[in-house]
Design an enzyme around this catalytic site. Structure first.
Site, PDB file in Angstrom:
ATOM      1  N   GLU A 167     -13.100  30.013  78.920  1.00  0.00           N
ATOM      2  CA  GLU A 167     -13.411  28.620  78.606  1.00  0.00           C
ATOM      3  C   GLU A 167     -14.331  28.035  79.681  1.00  0.00           C
ATOM      4  O   GLU A 167     -15.336  27.384  79.371  1.00  0.00           O
ATOM      5  CB  GLU A 167     -12.110  27.811  78.530  1.00  0.00           C
ATOM      6  N   GLU A 180      -1.663  23.538  82.532  1.00  0.00           N
ATOM      7  CA  GLU A 180      -1.613  22.779  81.282  1.00  0.00           C
ATOM      8  C   GLU A 180      -1.569  23.740  80.090  1.00  0.00           C
ATOM      9  O   GLU A 180      -0.804  23.551  79.146  1.00  0.00           O
ATOM     10  CB  GLU A 180      -2.840  21.860  81.203  1.00  0.00           C
ATOM     11  N   HIS A 181      -2.376  24.803  80.143  1.00  0.00           N
ATOM     12  CA  HIS A 181      -2.344  25.802  79.067  1.00  0.00           C
ATOM     13  C   HIS A 181      -0.998  26.529  79.025  1.00  0.00           C
ATOM     14  O   HIS A 181      -0.410  26.711  77.970  1.00  0.00           O
ATOM     15  CB  HIS A 181      -3.443  26.842  79.284  1.00  0.00           C
ATOM     16  N   HIS A 228      -5.408  23.071  85.282  1.00  0.00           N
ATOM     17  CA  HIS A 228      -5.894  23.374  83.942  1.00  0.00           C
ATOM     18  C   HIS A 228      -5.131  24.571  83.353  1.00  0.00           C
ATOM     19  O   HIS A 228      -4.663  24.537  82.220  1.00  0.00           O
ATOM     20  CB  HIS A 228      -7.396  23.646  84.034  1.00  0.00           C
TER      21      HIS A 228
HETATM   22 ZN   LIG Z   1      -8.585  24.422  78.498  1.00  0.00          ZN
END
Ligand SMILES: [Zn+2]
Length: 982
Positions: free
Chosen positions: A201, A103-104, A100
């Site tokens: 998040e 991906e950012h 994750h």
């Molecule tokens: Zn995210």
């Protein structure tokens, strides 16, 4: 669990993309690939197969890249909304959230595009109908769609450079992942905290009990390999991740050998391959990696687990959730998955299904447990069923019901009518052209393909349907046998119970405090200096003006000046106004009816959404503002349905039944529906908190905003909760109200209608609609549907909804002008500029919130933040943003980019089934749209500064602020704030 990346939030607000496509008899896109044969060589690829998928009007081509082994599926279809995606199998083995965070971070600048956040920068330089990245439990994908070929090639270049050559700098990792930083980065005396976009998040994600539940089900059902960890990242583990680990994960997983590409639409395959191979894949060699996921070792005994969550102070005493989850077959077994998907739907879907009747209608709980139904997102499929919102005393009762219901199904089987209904629904969904077809196709086949299943077979639905019918014909017990095999005789079953714990939040806060202390106490003076310097450096980097000219762009002069007119005609039938729109709907007819609410008393109005829900679960209940004057608007609910042309009469008969005698007196059914609606709405508050905040901040500014809030905002939720928590007598009184509403609404006098179908079917369709209308009670009054409210009083307010969240959702609205006012186009451009050049940097990058935005809507301008660690500070940022706009501290190019963003929104393709519907609901005509378009092209920098001064500057126009979030001392001490707890 799926973590949708950065742009996701922007997209929800800007409404999702829709796909349009030309339908012509001679299919040029398909013909172009039909001549290919197995073994053909194309730009470094070998064709493996060419497959016709007539049900999707598509020809599929499977290819392999010779040098690296990268897999490629191309779907040729005459749709100009082309889609591209590149997917990697990402299988983490710990809870740090490495895929994750990667991906950012991938989107923080690449070799060819060394600018911070090229994805975000591209938002203002593209006409994309979709741009995003997503991380699932075992894959990460980067898809986009656009209707413009140049734009397509621009975006492909940015995407491929990002995934194959990201810079992955340490500072990016610190910004997106996690870091230690002073509360005020410039002040070494302020306390050190954990910060980071993904860190916050995921704290937000797990402040929702339902997410805790879903994550636990997955982890505990398949604990053995990658499904046993939190792919999005568990906050306590995120702070263990190092920059080095992140880079290693990229190296091993984001490689062509581990990649799968999808291209879709009417652009030529060869050009796609030429670009992908020539610019990227050709530069890599095949590597030796094995990211395959092993099968979960099967259990010999069922297992049980207990977990806890925070107590919801708004809810009742019934806050326990329990469900049973069964591990099924591999998703790559296409027919078995198709069959189990149907069986799971038969078991749980709709009011006649066995679990609906046995679990929901008993009113033991508020709604199904999360994940109820078939899940095909992982290597092996699963089925869950259970209840949430039950009393802790009822856990065993629910478990018993689940077992006995399976027994009952095994002995009695399913109703043939329900089986037919599902097969029919599948047929209808194939014909109904959904929004962004290519994107959905790419996402639908992701899980099957990710585990090396056959993506083409997965799309050949007609094949599955005929095999299914055959299996039923061969063995009348086919379905019962499967139920027995997978549910009765399957020991790989997890029963999980989640109970609220009053100390839950405290334990979580304590864990974070201790973990922080552990980190901070080990810091040397040198470490502290690094923290201070990094904090300042990050701040400086965020403030730095960048030259983003290395990024490709679409220019305003490449944009069409004229709108695409929508071919609608309006007529009357038996006095009822009917809008018709002939469009290539592919054998599907669409019927929409708006019933005006003006005759419903104010006291009854809040009950209208519930009424819509009771008379038919599929109904929409929008209400809409009109476009010429702030206080003049139409109040209505829309009933909406579609069917295959051949079933039109049947559909109209169903509607006639609804209008003639809605069945409202079934008290148990009513209670079930109220419970479910309240539960669904409660859980949406955590994921959609910004919508609730915006809606509430608008409520005091216009009468339309007030009604909208009553229908779908916090006020509606409070009403639902009061009914759920009330005594049975008061429930009966609510049913009386339903009957009164029924008399006002289900009546020809308040109705107007819109029909979308093919030109060949139009006459027959209208004839049937005419017959249907003649059966309805009441007399048609087509005269005036608008409500005028000249005496409406604006109410400026500051409101907090105190909630036990760890993050805030802030909304602020200003009273502005309606759609047809010349300043509206200027405010639209201003909104895009404000978000891209100010709010995003201050609220997300510096403030650590997941998202922010500015929305210009009819009569009102709103600002918001999403999953935001701050509240009052964000309100200050809103003020600063307005000052910045008034100062005019931006360039002509910034304005051009903002305009491009507006066009991205206005030029979204519209599916044939929706053509003309925005005119039908909002009254905005083609002429008004053309005027708006002309004005948008003309907006200047000075115009933007002027409207900022005129509408947003302090003291100019009425405004209101509402936010949802945890108890806040400053707010509590400030008498201007109204705090609503429940
Ligand atoms: Zn995210």
């Amino acid at each position: 669990m799926l973590h949708i990346s950065r742009l996701a939030h922007q997209r929800t607000v800007a409404s999702l993309a829709r796909s349009s496509f030309r339908r012509c008899k001679s299919s040029s896109a398909q013909d172009a690939v039909r001549s290919l044969k197995d073994g053909d060589r194309l730009h470094g690829y070998t064709v493996k197969r060419v497959v016709e998928i007539p049900e999707l009007m598509t020809t599929g081509v499977g290819l392999e890249h010779d040098k690296t082994g990268a897999q490629h599926c191309h779907f040729a279809r005459d749709d100009s909304n082309n889609t591209f995606s590149v997917m990697f199998r990402t299988t983490p083995m710990d809870d740090t959230g490495v895929p994750h965070i990667l991906e950012h971070t991938t989107l923080c600048g690449s070799q060819k595009y060394p600018v911070r956040d090229p994805f975000f920068k591209m938002i203002n330089r593209t006409l994309a109908t979709f741009m995003n990245a997503m991380t699932a439990s075992d894959w990460t994908t980067y898809p986009f769609s656009t209707q413009n070929q140049k734009d397509y090639e621009n975006l492909m270049s940015v995407y491929l450079d990002a995934v194959f050559y990201p810079q992955l700098r340490e500072l990016d990792f610190r910004q997106e992942g996690w870091r230690l930083e002073h509360e005020d980065p410039n002040n070494p005396d302020s306390p050190i905290q954990f910060k980071g976009v993904v860190y916050n998040e995921m704290k937000g994600v797990f402040s929702d009990s339902m997410n805790i539940f879903m994550q636990a089900v997955q982890n505990k059902l398949m604990p053995n390999h990658t499904y046993g960890v939190v792919s999005g990242g568990d906050p306590p583990a995120i702070t263990n991740l190092t920059w080095q680990q992140l880079r290693e994960f990229h190296h091993s997983h984001y490689h062509p050998t581990n990649s799968k590409f999808v291209t879709y639409g009417d652009l030529p395959l060869e050009r796609n391959l030429e670009l992908i191979n020539g610019n990227y894949l050709d530069k890599f060699d095949r590597i030796n990696i094995d990211t395959r996921v092993p099968l979960e070792p099967r259990w010999s005994e069922p297992r049980e687990a207990n977990i806890t969550c925070s107590r919801d102070p708004t809810g009742t005493e019934k806050q326990t959730t329990v469900s049973a989850t069964f591990l099924l077959s591999e998703v790559t077994d296409i027919f078995e998955s198709f069959t189990m998907n149907i069986i799971c739907t038969l078991l749980t879907d709709g009011e006649t299904s066995p679990f609906y009747q046995a679990l929901l209608q008993e009113n033991i709980g508020s709604d199904y447990a999360p994940l109820t139904g078939y899940q095909g997102m992982m290597k092996e499929a699963a089925f869950s069923v259970g209840l949430r919102g039950i009393s802790s005393d009822d856990v065993d009762k629910v478990k018993d019901i689940i077992n006995t219901t399976f027994d009952k199904v095994i002995s009695e089987g399913f109703d043939q009518k329900n089986i037919d209904a599902i097969l029919h629904r599948i047929e209808l969904s194939l014909k109904h052209q959904s929004s962004n077809f290519g994107l959905h196709m790419a996402l639908n086949l992701a899980s099957v393909w990710n585990h090396d299943g056959d993506p083409m077979l997965a799309l050949q639905i007609n094949k599955q349907i005929s095999q299914f019918r055959q299996a039923l014909a061969d063995n009348p017990n086919f379905l019962q046998d499967k139920v027995k095999q997978y549910f009765k005789d399957n020991p790989h079953c997890l029963t999980i119970t989640m109970e609220p714990d009053k100390d839950f939040e405290e334990i979580r806060t304590k864990e974070e405090t201790e973990r922080l202390h552990k980190h901070v106490s080990q810091l040397t003076d040198a470490d502290r200096k690094v923290i201070l310097d990094t904090g300042k450096e990050l701040l400086a980097k965020q403030m730095m003006a960048e030259d983003i000219n290395c990024l490709p762009t679409i220019h305003l002069d490449e944009i069409e000046r004229k709108i695409k007119p929508e071919p609608i005609e309006t007529m009357t039938m038996g006095g009822v106004s009917v809008q018709k729109c002939a469009a290539p709907t592919n054998g599907v007819s669409y019927l929409r009816m708006v019933s005006n609410l003006a005759s419903v008393s104010d006291e009854l109005k809040p009950y209208i959404p519930l009424f819509c829900n009771v008379i038919t679960r599929s109904v929409l209940s929008p209400f809409k503002a009109h476009h010429t004057d702030d206080n003049t608007y139409e109040q209505g609910v829309m009933f909406s349905s579609h069917c295959l042309d051949r079933n039109l009469e049947k559909m109209l008969t169903l509607w006639a039944d609804v209008f003639a005698r809605p069945d409202l007196r079934d008290n148990d059914r009513f209670l079930t529906l109220v419970n479910m609606t309240a539960a669904e709405m409660s859980s949406s508050v955590v994921s959609m908190g910004h919508s609730y905040a915006i809606s509430h901040s608008r409520a005091g500014l216009t009468p339309a905003g007030f009604l909208q809030e009553q229908f779908s905002g916090m006020t509606q939720l409070e009403l639902l909760n009061s009914i759920v928590g009330g005594d049975p007598e008061s429930v009966f009184k609510v049913i009386d109200k339903m009957e009164e509403i029924s008399k006002c609404l289900l009546n020809k006098s308040n109705l107007r209608v819109a029909v979308n179908t093919t030109s060949e079917s139009m006459d027959t369709t209208l004839k049937s609609v005419d017959g249907f209308l003649s059966l309805l009670p009441g007399d048609a009054l087509t005269s005036n549907f608008l409500t005028k409210d000249p005496n409406y009083k604006v109410n400026e307010s500051l409101t907090q909804f105190e909630r036990p969240f760890s993050v805030n959702y802030v909304g602020k609205s200003f009273l502005t002008v309606p759609y047809t006012h010349e300043d509206f186009s200027r405010l639209r451009v201003l909104a895009k500029l404000m978000w891209a050049k100010f709010l995003h940097r201050e609220i997300r990058e510096k403030g650590g919130a997941y998202g922010s935005g500015a929305v210009c809507s009819d009569g009102v301008f709103s600002l918001f933040s999403y999953r935001d660690p701050n509240s009052l500070k964000t309100m200050e940022v809103f003020d600063e943003a307005v000052k910045w706009l008034c100062r005019g501290d931006y360039t002509h190019t910034d304005i051009e980019e903002a305009k491009l963003s507006v066009f991205q929104e206005t030029d979204k393709p519209v599916t044939p089934g929706r053509s003309g519907i925005s005119q039908f609901t909002t009254g905005v005509t083609d002429d008004m749209k053309q005027t708006m378009r002309d004005q948008l092209f003309q907006v200047s920098k000075k115009d933007v500064t002027d409207v900022a001064l005129r509408y947003l500057k302090k003291g100019q126009r009425s405004n209101a602020v509402s936010f949802l979030g945890p108890a806040n001392e400053t707010v509590q001490q400030d008498k201007r704030w109204k705090i609503i707890t429940s």
